[in-house]
Write a protein that holds these residues in place. Structure first.
Motif, short mmCIF file in Angstrom:
data_model
loop_
_atom_site.label_atom_id
_atom_site.label_comp_id
_atom_site.label_asym_id
_atom_site.label_seq_id
_atom_site.Cartn_x
_atom_site.Cartn_y
_atom_site.Cartn_z
N SER A 93 0.85 -1.19 0.00
CA SER A 93 0.00 0.00 0.00
C SER A 93 0.88 1.23 0.00
O SER A 93 2.01 1.22 0.52
CB SER A 93 -0.90 0.01 1.25
N ILE A 94 0.34 2.32 -0.54
CA ILE A 94 1.05 3.60 -0.41
C ILE A 94 1.12 4.03 1.05
O ILE A 94 1.93 4.89 1.40
CB ILE A 94 0.38 4.71 -1.25
N LYS B 16 1.50 -3.76 6.69
CA LYS B 16 1.81 -3.76 5.26
C LYS B 16 3.32 -3.64 5.05
O LYS B 16 3.89 -4.27 4.16
CB LYS B 16 1.07 -2.62 4.54
N ILE B 17 3.98 -2.85 5.89
CA ILE B 17 5.44 -2.73 5.80
C ILE B 17 6.10 -4.07 6.11
O ILE B 17 7.02 -4.53 5.42
CB ILE B 17 5.95 -1.63 6.75
N ASN B 18 5.63 -4.72 7.16
CA ASN B 18 6.22 -5.99 7.54
C ASN B 18 5.89 -7.09 6.54
O ASN B 18 6.68 -8.03 6.35
CB ASN B 18 5.78 -6.37 8.95
N GLY B 19 4.74 -7.00 5.89
CA GLY B 19 4.43 -7.94 4.82
C GLY B 19 5.41 -7.80 3.66
O GLY B 19 5.85 -8.80 3.06
N ARG C 9 2.51 -1.00 -4.57
CA ARG C 9 1.92 -0.10 -3.58
C ARG C 9 0.78 0.66 -4.26
O ARG C 9 0.99 1.71 -4.88
CB ARG C 9 2.97 0.87 -3.04
N PRO C 10 -0.45 0.13 -4.15
CA PRO C 10 -1.59 0.79 -4.80
C PRO C 10 -1.93 2.10 -4.11
O PRO C 10 -1.79 2.25 -2.88
CB PRO C 10 -2.73 -0.22 -4.64
N ASN D 136 4.84 2.17 -7.15
CA ASN D 136 3.61 2.90 -6.81
C ASN D 136 2.68 2.82 -8.03
O ASN D 136 3.12 3.06 -9.15
CB ASN D 136 3.89 4.39 -6.55
N LEU D 137 1.41 2.52 -7.80
CA LEU D 137 0.43 2.55 -8.88
C LEU D 137 -0.76 3.40 -8.42
O LEU D 137 -1.56 2.99 -7.58
CB LEU D 137 -0.06 1.15 -9.24
N SER D 138 -0.83 4.60 -8.95
CA SER D 138 -1.96 5.49 -8.69
C SER D 138 -2.25 6.24 -9.97
O SER D 138 -1.66 5.97 -11.02
CB SER D 138 -1.66 6.45 -7.53
N ASP D 139 -3.16 7.21 -9.89
CA ASP D 139 -3.41 8.05 -11.06
C ASP D 139 -2.43 9.20 -11.16
O ASP D 139 -2.52 10.03 -12.07
CB ASP D 139 -4.85 8.59 -11.02
N GLY D 140 -1.51 9.29 -10.21
CA GLY D 140 -0.47 10.30 -10.25
C GLY D 140 -0.95 11.69 -9.91
O GLY D 140 -0.26 12.68 -10.19
#
Length: 331
Positions: A115-116, A144-147, A166-167, A229-233
């Motif tokens: 995740s972001i 999420k960091i530990n994953g 990281r969505p 990172n995958l977002s719409d920016g």
């Protein structure tokens, strides 16, 4: 209009959390591009190749991994409304067990959904994948960091090829970012937003996110051991994103100082959860909605050729049409 990427995906793909909003959207798109898709979720969906199972107990469904080319691990407890122990058991220990099952089945590739929120609540605007992660007073960011650490360690030792995604805030018709806020907005108490709604929402429309995942699968040679990172920016003020939802649903948004918003969310959310109904209201949720920056997608653009196609306004139009069909819009 830019066309969606459509490479041939002659792959056998296994998805954990396959019945979720993202899992279903990915599976549909992957199949359309030629992939064979199966998966696991708490409830079976035999028609779509999904078996029932718990990720913390993969021994009950691990046989389904045989012959897969890649595992996409999306299953997780989402949000800040869980205890650290419960979130760790699923998001960290569960990830470890899915990864071990993947290795035992001989699957060569593992894609981890992080995740972001791995960057925490405070970070520079336009933060990229080189920036250090930050554990906050929040079970979701912690786990999420530990994953990520679990799967990247396996990659570092050469056990499996790993890619970490990281969505951004994945949204669209029927998503949690639409259903849950509208459910709160139409209540007399309204939907709380901290700090006048000046926090930054970092959307990624579901079709755009799935397109990014298609590119990840199509280019294993440049994604191994990488984080994207995958977002719409873009960053959208929370007052605009949630204000649009309130307008279409006839609900209301209540603006509160962050100190009051966190305390109220914790209190109200706890009361709701005691009745046996899940609620995402928690202090961590309010801190998340008070982020001051957004996230760079330059790496995904440069390495993968990723380009978001659906704009924010177009996405809202689609959500409005869905909400009308669901009877959620104001008459």
């Amino acid at each position: 209009m830019t066309e969606r990427p459509a490479p041939a995906l002659d792959q056998r793909i296994f998805i954990t959390g396959a019945n979720g909003f993202i899992g279903r959207a990915m599976a549909e798109r992957f199949r359309a591009l030629g992939a064979t898709v199966t998966g696991v979720d708490l409830v079976a969906d035999p028609e779509n190749g999904v078996v029932a199972g718990d990720i913390t107990q993969p021994e009950r469904w691990a046989d389904e991994l045989e012959g897969a080319d890649v595992v996409i691990h999306t299953a997780a407890l989402l949000g800040a409304a869980y205890s650290l122990e419960k979130a760790w058991n699923v998001n960290v220990l569960g990830t470890h067990r899915v990864l071990r099952a993947t290795l035992e089945a001989g699957v060569p590739r593992f894609v981890q959904f992080s995740s972001i929120m791995a960057y925490g609540f405070s970070f520079p605007d336009g933060v990229d994948e080189t920036y250090p992660v930050r554990i906050e007073y929040d079970p979701y960011t912690d786990t999420k960091i530990n994953g990520e650490a679990v799967v990247l360690a396996a990659h570092a030792t050469g056990e499996v090829d790993v890619t970490v995604i990281r969505p951004g805030d994945v949204w669209g018709p029927g998503s949690v970012w639409v259903r849950s806020p509208i459910a709160e907005m139409v209540k007399p108490t309204g939907f709380p937003l901290p700090n006048g709604g000046r926090g930054v929402f970092s959307p990624v429309y579901i079709d755009n996110f799935v397109d990014g995942m298609v590119l990840v699968l199509a280019h294993p040679e440049v994604t191994q051991g990488q984080i994207f990172n995958l977002s719409d920016g873009v960053g959208i003020p929370c007052r605009e994103f949630f204000g649009r939802l309130a307008e279409m649903s006839g609900g209301k948004v209540v603006y509160l100082p962050i100190r009051i918003a966190t305390r109220l969310a914790d209190m109200v959310g706890a009361l709701i959860r005691r009745t046996g109904t899940h609620s995402d209201l928690a202090a961590g949720t309010m801190h998340m909605l008070n982020r001051t920056g957004t996230f760079s997608i330059e790496k995904a653009e440069r390495v993968l050729g990723y380009q978001p196609v659906v704009t924010f306004d177009e996405g809202m139009d689609r959500v409005a049409a869905w909400a009308a069909d669901e009877g959620l819009v104001r008459n």
